[in-house]
Scaffold this active site. Structure first.
Site, PDB file in Angstrom:
ATOM      1  N   GLU A  52       0.783  -1.174  -0.050  1.00 30.29           N
ATOM      2  CA  GLU A  52      -0.193  -0.012  -0.181  1.00 30.29           C
ATOM      3  C   GLU A  52       0.444   1.336  -0.009  1.00 30.29           C
ATOM      4  OE1 GLU A  52      -3.083   1.623   3.074  1.00 30.29           O
ATOM      5  OE2 GLU A  52      -3.270   0.263   2.446  1.00 30.29           O
TER       6      GLU A  52
ATOM      7  N   HIS B  72     -10.713   2.898   2.621  1.00 29.36           N
ATOM      8  CA  HIS B  72      -9.888   2.700   3.477  1.00 29.36           C
ATOM      9  C   HIS B  72     -10.694   3.501   5.622  1.00 29.36           C
ATOM     10  CE1 HIS B  72      -7.599   5.807   6.426  1.00 29.36           C
ATOM     11  NE2 HIS B  72      -6.288   5.228   6.666  1.00 29.36           N
TER      12      HIS B  72
END
Length: 357
Positions: A215, A291
């Protein structure tokens, strides 16, 4: 149709809030009241600047207007911030308003948001989560059932060589894999701290540990680097929590810069934009994993729109948002409540720990 009669904003600060931008800029609370006594709640961002944007520019575009149509409100609000920045803090602030409007939409329909998004959704279906941890795996996480994302952004000292850094990072992943066992999903987050060489070297050496994704390995503006990773990296690249609006995600998709898309619904422009991103990502090879998806603001969209639901653990310091379902055996399950199902103590708007304009 009920009319909006008031918009209230504040910035609650929990005693356990981190002493960094995640508290000072990352969160605000929005309440939108209607003339029939309903209140919709949303969480956005921008800190005191976000409060100012709402109070001086955006609030007047809502008061006196009917609640619906939420998407029309989004267009009007986004047009209002074009002259001083349609991304960043202004969009973070707008996100809170959009979520509060969606909360009202669900309450008016007496339905959960997930049902509004997909009438066929199974509200009671457990959604697997992943727990984000820093550096090492805590014992309770190691003994649990959830997938794990290892935050390596603080493990990148500049005074060591790339080869030594990669060796250190891979060893950390090795220990994490040993801690959680061979079957649970494992991901890593570099938080924009690496460069292209580091990422490619790390991916080559970490491949045996079966990482689901890396990520945000590079700074957001390194589009050329991300394009190279999309061609050469053996591990999928994820990102997007610091990207604003569906339009920016369209560019990421078109250029295939990342294949795991992670918009933050409280910053990207609200649920109106998140729904667009889910639609955009229906191309083969893309997946939307918001998220902090285990928070109710994103969880409804994940339940309703994702073919492979997976939700990230939320912000533990935001105790002022009630109604959050608990995590059980590595999964989380929506409750059958109207709107988002959040519960807000109205006293938070006047509490001494709350920042107000």
């Amino acid at each position: 149709m009920p009319t909006i009669c008031n918009v209230r904003v504040c910035q609650p600060v929990d005693q356990n809030s981190p002493d960094d931008w995640r508290t000072s800029i990352g969160q605000i609370l929005v309440a939108i009241d209607t003339d029939n006594g309903l209140t919709g709640y949303g969480v956005g961002g921008g800190g005191r600047a976000g409060l100012h944007v709402i109070d001086t520019v955006l609030k007047k575009l809502l008061i006196g207007r009917p609640v619906e149509t939420v998407e029309d409100h989004w267009k009007n609000l986004s047009n209002a911030v074009l002259s001083f920045g349609p991304e960043g803090i202004a969009m973070m602030a707008l996100s809170g308003l959009d979520l509060a409007l969606w909360d009202l939409r669900g309450k008016l329909a007496n339905q959960p948001i997930a049902t509004l998004l997909n009438p066929d959704v199974n509200i009671s279906q457990p959604i697997p989560i992943y727990q984000t941890v820093w550096g090492t795996i805590p014992e309770d996480v190691a003994m649990g059932d959830s997938s794990v994302k290892l935050h390596l952004g603080e493990s990148t000292p500049k005074e060591i060589s790339t080869s030594m850094l990669v060796e250190k990072l891979v060893e950390t992943v090795h220990r994490a894999r040993e801690a959680i066992g061979p079957t649970r999903k494992l991901m890593v987050d570099a938080w924009m701290k690496w460069d292209l060489e580091t990422t490619l070297r790390f991916a080559a050496q970490a491949e045996p540990y079966r990482l689901e994704w890396i990520e945000e390995p590079l700074p957001l503006n390194d589009r050329e680097g991300y394009a190279t990773l999309s061609r050469e990296c053996p591990i999928p690249i994820a990102g997007g929590e610091h990207v604003f609006t569906a339009n920016q995600f369209q560019s990421i998709i078109d250029h295939r810069l990342q294949t795991i898309l992670q918009p933050d619904v409280c910053w990207v422009g609200g649920l109106t934009e998140l729904v667009k991103i889910f639609e955009m990502a229906k191309r083969p090879g893309f997946q939307v994993i918001p998220h902090r998806g285990a928070e109710l603001w994103s969880l409804h969209a994940i339940a309703a729109l994702s073919e492979q639901p997976l939700a990230e653990s939320g912000r533990p310091w935001m105790s002022w948002v009630g109604g959050q379902p608990s995590v059980t055996e590595g999964t989380i399950q929506l409750l059958n409540r109207p709107g988002f199902g959040v519960e807000i103590d109205e006293n938070v708007f006047t509490a001494k720990t709350t920042i107000q304009l």
